[in-house]
Design a protein around this motif. Structure first.
Motif, short mmCIF file in Angstrom:
data_model
loop_
_atom_site.label_atom_id
_atom_site.label_comp_id
_atom_site.label_asym_id
_atom_site.label_seq_id
_atom_site.Cartn_x
_atom_site.Cartn_y
_atom_site.Cartn_z
N ALA A 463 46.08 75.90 72.44
CA ALA A 463 46.69 76.94 73.27
C ALA A 463 47.56 77.87 72.43
CB ALA A 463 47.53 76.29 74.37
N VAL A 464 48.24 77.33 71.41
CA VAL A 464 49.06 78.16 70.53
C VAL A 464 48.18 79.15 69.77
CG1 VAL A 464 50.58 78.15 68.52
CG2 VAL A 464 50.90 76.45 70.33
N LEU A 465 47.06 78.66 69.23
CA LEU A 465 46.16 79.54 68.49
C LEU A 465 45.56 80.61 69.39
CD1 LEU A 465 44.38 76.85 66.29
CD2 LEU A 465 46.06 78.54 65.54
N ARG A 466 45.20 80.22 70.61
CA ARG A 466 44.65 81.18 71.57
C ARG A 466 45.67 82.26 71.89
NH1 ARG A 466 41.22 80.85 76.05
NH2 ARG A 466 41.17 82.90 77.06
N LEU A 467 46.93 81.88 72.07
CA LEU A 467 47.99 82.83 72.36
C LEU A 467 48.19 83.80 71.20
CD1 LEU A 467 50.41 83.73 74.17
CD2 LEU A 467 51.78 82.05 72.92
N GLY A 485 50.84 87.11 61.27
CA GLY A 485 51.42 86.34 60.18
C GLY A 485 51.46 84.86 60.49
N LEU A 486 51.87 84.49 61.70
CA LEU A 486 51.90 83.08 62.08
C LEU A 486 50.50 82.48 62.13
CD1 LEU A 486 54.58 83.27 64.94
CD2 LEU A 486 54.91 82.35 62.65
N LEU A 487 49.55 83.27 62.60
CA LEU A 487 48.18 82.78 62.73
C LEU A 487 47.58 82.45 61.37
CD1 LEU A 487 46.01 82.22 64.85
CD2 LEU A 487 45.22 84.57 64.56
N LEU A 488 47.88 83.25 60.36
CA LEU A 488 47.32 83.02 59.03
C LEU A 488 47.89 81.77 58.36
CD1 LEU A 488 47.23 86.68 57.62
CD2 LEU A 488 45.29 85.26 58.33
N GLN A 489 49.11 81.36 58.75
CA GLN A 489 49.74 80.22 58.10
C GLN A 489 49.34 78.89 58.72
OE1 GLN A 489 54.00 80.84 56.90
NE2 GLN A 489 53.78 82.66 58.19
N ILE A 490 48.65 78.92 59.86
CA ILE A 490 48.20 77.68 60.48
C ILE A 490 46.83 77.33 59.88
CG2 ILE A 490 47.64 76.52 62.65
CD1 ILE A 490 49.52 78.40 64.08
N ASP A 491 46.87 76.56 58.80
CA ASP A 491 45.65 76.18 58.10
C ASP A 491 45.52 74.67 58.10
OD1 ASP A 491 47.68 75.50 56.44
OD2 ASP A 491 47.17 76.90 54.83
N ILE A 492 44.59 74.16 57.29
CA ILE A 492 44.32 72.73 57.26
C ILE A 492 45.51 71.96 56.71
CG2 ILE A 492 43.26 72.80 54.98
CD1 ILE A 492 42.24 70.63 58.02
N GLN A 493 46.27 72.56 55.80
CA GLN A 493 47.45 71.86 55.27
C GLN A 493 48.51 71.71 56.35
OE1 GLN A 493 48.97 72.66 51.21
NE2 GLN A 493 50.91 73.24 52.22
N PHE A 494 48.65 72.74 57.20
CA PHE A 494 49.58 72.65 58.33
C PHE A 494 49.16 71.53 59.26
CE2 PHE A 494 50.73 73.74 62.68
CZ PHE A 494 52.10 73.94 62.57
N LEU A 495 47.85 71.41 59.52
CA LEU A 495 47.37 70.36 60.39
C LEU A 495 47.61 68.99 59.78
CD1 LEU A 495 46.06 72.78 61.86
CD2 LEU A 495 44.00 71.39 62.14
N GLY A 496 47.36 68.89 58.45
CA GLY A 496 47.59 67.60 57.79
C GLY A 496 49.04 67.17 57.87
N LEU A 497 49.98 68.08 57.62
CA LEU A 497 51.40 67.73 57.72
C LEU A 497 51.81 67.46 59.16
CD1 LEU A 497 52.93 70.27 55.19
CD2 LEU A 497 52.74 67.79 54.91
N LEU A 498 51.19 68.18 60.10
CA LEU A 498 51.50 67.96 61.52
C LEU A 498 51.12 66.55 61.94
CD1 LEU A 498 52.51 69.20 64.17
CD2 LEU A 498 50.16 69.96 64.60
N ALA A 556 41.28 69.72 63.85
CA ALA A 556 40.77 70.99 63.33
C ALA A 556 39.56 71.46 64.13
CB ALA A 556 40.42 70.83 61.85
N GLU A 557 38.71 70.52 64.49
CA GLU A 557 37.54 70.89 65.29
C GLU A 557 37.95 71.38 66.67
OE1 GLU A 557 33.39 68.82 66.92
OE2 GLU A 557 34.81 67.69 65.68
N LYS A 558 38.92 70.73 67.27
CA LYS A 558 39.41 71.14 68.58
C LYS A 558 40.06 72.52 68.51
CE LYS A 558 41.50 67.94 70.80
NZ LYS A 558 42.55 66.99 71.27
N SER A 559 40.72 72.79 67.39
CA SER A 559 41.42 74.07 67.22
C SER A 559 40.57 75.13 66.54
CB SER A 559 42.71 73.84 66.40
OG SER A 559 43.52 72.85 66.99
#
Length: 775
Positions: A463-467, A485-498, A556-559
């Motif tokens: 939902a965050v990515l869609r927004l 800018g926020l959209l570009l920083q949500i990558d696989i490393q962000f998901l891994g740390l999350l 990642a697949e869901k997002s």
């Protein structure tokens, strides 16, 4: 009322004999028998007659209570009247209840006129010394009994006698009537004060305001206290009568409210102090915060062992006028002395946060108090230690710092008024069966609470990515640029740390919640920290990372985020064109998945290192002694640390050695009998309690171990109550009233169990300006 008494001297034996011998003969129509009846009856009648000389008012009162003297003889004395002899008849008693007869005088009298005549009443033969003895005219209409019963002074005397009997039958003499009325008034007043106290207790335990802005009779909102009393008065006539009574005896003013709240709070504190004194040893926990009036309020809590349970009981709030070590330590000591606690010999622990003013080794609060109380050792709050572990560990990894900064920026962006409405619409569209959720702000003081922020972001990441994607296409200036800018920083490393911090912070939050328990002891806290370290060490293996990576891939697949990172192949320097390069020097080695495994291990290594550093207490003799009393510890009942522990607290070491030997034998017997052994320090002290008279030193050391403070969470919880009590509309509340209401609110279980009859007695003895009777 003036009462007349007539006296007659009891005749001598000779006179009695002459009277009997000179009795006239009986007529034929009279029954035969003794002239004056049986001798026993005669003397009993004489002894009970009211004509004996009275010794004082008590004899007169006794005669009145006994009533008319109406002897019933077999044969009354006869008197010659003409040709016939006449006598008194006992049947006349039934027709004339006032009638009484004297055997000695052979005369009749009026009991009512003798005892209840008015002072100005005329003389009457029935009240004279000689009495009435004309039996021939006894029943005549113009004389005798009938005439006397119609006389005014006799009627008045009979009325006075009836009133006397009515009062005497109900045991309500004038003094008893006064006492009964007084008792009734006292009961009503006590009931009224109990009702007022119950209302104040209700408002205090429910954290609602007592007073209103205007409490006059014409006010539309008098406040909760008076409104509740008015509602009770609709169903209770006594309360309504008291509230509508004298204006200066309603006992509803704010001064009386303060006195009642003080009395209730002091009764709760008395119960706590009684338990602390029974335990003997105790610890003190303190912390301070600012209220809405910008006053520094110190919360004081005592920790002790009582009745098989560890208690952390709130004592009071105190406004801190000075925040230096001298002022704070003086406040703590004065509070302990006020409640009669022997802190010099029985205070065995101090629990504060890590601020230098509290924990300073040379001039901090802990050092100043320990200079007077030699056993009061300082323990840094373990919950604060865990928070510092997370702060220091995350600051050591730059990628983690960027991760939490991005998490906070996402929260700030979504919290905007325009974006927030879009955020709710996106959630309703993607998650129609669930309630919309809010992104959590990051807490700077409770890092374990950041688990909630990470979990919410993980669950609502699509939902965050869609927004962000929708707003990035809007062409709306700064908002669009920020979204891109926020959209570009949500990558696989962000998901891994999350995903990593959802795991790590989840485990840390579980430990944080346990450390905040008021019944947790220091030995159990060490075991829990050790278990967390072992958990993090188990995470540092290939198998666990593979499982974590699967979860990252699913997210990642869901997002709809690629798990691969597009990287430009580095161009070789021209000087290596004719060479075969076999090394990766100068290149950043990354896993094929795109989330660097070394970053995951680095986070775990920092956490483990900080946990060991912050919670490492192997060199502390007190901690070693506590662990020697922990049944799960490898050093359980080990003499060397236990003797050192006993030496610190001045135990009798010879007795302690013998007691250790005896307790080992008792534990061996339980093992042989398959009864099981204690598993925690608290279980061990419960096992020792039946033998505390014999194993005194060991039991005392166990109490010291369990009452040693673990965290200042109880003070933090009291601050939550402080915010509810001293709210925006109640900032003018006095410090004493705040402390009393805080005691009743925080210790609500004890407050609700108070005996209100005891409270009214306590209030009556302490209230100086008493306008209503309560005792």
């Amino acid at each position: 009322m003036l009462m007349y008494c007539f006296y007659n001297v009891v005749p001598s034996k000779e006179e009695s004999e002459n009277t009997e011998s000179s009795a006239p003969d009986q007529d034929d129509d009279e029954p035969e028998g003794a002239i004056a009846g049986d001798t026993t009856d005669l003397f009993s009648a004489v002894s009970s007659t009211p004509f004996a000389f009275p010794k004082g008012p008590s004899d007169i009162s006794k005669s009145k209570e006994q009533g008319p003297v109406q002897p019933s003889l077999t044969n009354f004395p006869r008197t010659q009247y003409g040709t016939r002899k006449r006598t008194f008849h006992s049947s006349w008693y039934k027709d004339y209840s006032w009638l009484e007869y004297s055997v000695i005088k052979d005369s009749s009298y009026c009991f009512a006129c003798r005892h209840f005549s008015l002072p100005n009443a005329p003389d009457s033969v029935f009240a004279s010394h000689s009495g009435f003895s004309n039996w021939k005219k006894a029943l005549s209409k113009e004389s005798g009994f009938k005439l006397h019963s119609k006389l005014e002074h006799h009627v008045n005397a009979m009325y006075a006698w009836s009133q006397y009997k009515r009062a005497n039958e109900g045991n309500t003499t004038m003094l008893n009537s006064i006492n009964t009325n007084r008792k009734k008034v006292v009961e009503e007043n006590r009931y009224y004060i109990k009702t007022i106290a119950d209302v104040l207790l209700l408002t205090a335990t429910q954290n609602i305001a007592q007073r209103g802005h205007r409490e006059s009779g014409d006010s539309r909102n008098k406040g909760n206290f008076l409104a509740i009393l008015d509602e009770i008065a609709k169903h209770d006539q006594l309360i309504e009568k008291k509230l509508r009574g004298c204006a200066n005896a309603k006992y509803t003013s704010h001064q009386i409210q303060n006195e009642i709240l003080q009395g209730l709070a002091e009764m709760v504190q008395t119960e706590i102090i009684k338990e602390v004194k029974e335990c003997e040893v105790f610890s003190v926990i303190a912390d301070e915060t600012k209220d809405l009036q910008k006053k520094e309020q110190m919360s004081l809590v005592v920790r002790y062992y009582y009745n098989g349970v560890i208690h952390e009981s709130f004592l009071c709030f105190q406004a801190a006028e000075s925040l230096n070590a001298a002022g704070l330590s003086a406040m703590i000591i004065s509070c302990l002395e006020k409640h009669g606690l022997d802190y010099r010999n029985n205070l065995v622990g101090q629990g504060y946060d890590g601020a230098s003013v509290m924990s300073g080794k040379h001039s901090g609060v802990s050092a100043r108090i320990q200079s007077n109380a030699r056993f009061a050792f300082y323990v840094h709050c373990n919950a604060h230690c865990l928070n510092l572990v997370l702060v220091d560990a995350t600051k050591a990894v730059p990628e983690v710092v960027d991760f939490f900064a991005l998490l906070q920026q996402l929260h700030n962006f979504v919290s905007g008024s325009y974006v927030h409405l879009r955020w709710l619409d996106v959630q309703k569209e993607l998650y129609p069966a669930e309630q919309p959720r809010e992104l959590q702000a990051l807490s700077d003081t409770r890092w374990a609470c950041r688990y909630t922020a990470c979990r919410t972001m993980r669950d609502r990441l699509p939902a965050v990515l869609r927004l962000l994607q929708d707003i990035a296409l809007e062409r709306n200036g700064e908002r669009t640029v920020e979204a891109r800018g926020l959209l570009l920083q949500i990558d696989i490393q962000f998901l891994g740390l999350l995903v990593t911090f959802c795991k790590v912070l989840g485990d840390a939050k579980c430990l944080s919640d346990m450390l905040q328990s008021s019944t947790l002891d220091l030995a159990r806290a060490v075991d829990l920290v050790g278990a967390l370290i072992d958990t993090f060490q188990d995470y540092r293996n290939e198998k666990y990372f593979d499982e974590l990576w699967k979860e990252v891939e699913e997210l990642a697949e869901k997002s709809k985020i690629s798990v691969k990172i597009d990287r430009r192949n580095p161009r070789l320097s021209s000087k290596f064109l004719d060479s075969l390069v076999m090394s990766t020097i100068g290149q950043r080695k990354c896993d094929d998945e795109g989330f660097p495994r070394p970053l995951f291990n680095q986070v775990l290594d920092c956490l483990i290192a900080e946990l060991k550093r912050r919670f490492s207490k192997k060199n502390c003799e007190i901690m070693q002694g506590v662990q020697s009393l922990n049944p799960k510890s490898a050093t359980f009942l080990n003499e060397e640390p236990l003797i050192a522990f006993g030496h610190i607290f001045e135990s009798d070491l010879d007795d302690l050695k013998h007691e250790v030997h005896q307790i080992r034998r008792l534990l061996d017997q339980r093992i042989k009998s398959d009864l099981g052994t204690p598993s925690t320090l608290l279980d061990f002290i419960l096992f020792l309690e039946p033998y505390k008279e014999v194993l005194h030193e060991l039991f005392r050391l166990c109490k010291i171990a369990v009452v040693s403070p673990v965290s200042t969470a109880s003070c933090e919880r009291s601050f939550s109550a402080l915010k509810l009590i001293k709210s925006y509309l109640r900032t003018t509340m006095a410090d004493a009233r705040l402390s009393h209401i805080g005691t009743l609110s925080i210790e609500s279980r004890r407050a609700r169990g108070l005996n209100m009859d005891d409270f009214v007695t306590y209030f009556a003895s302490s209230h100086n300006n008493r306008r209503i009777l309560l005792l």
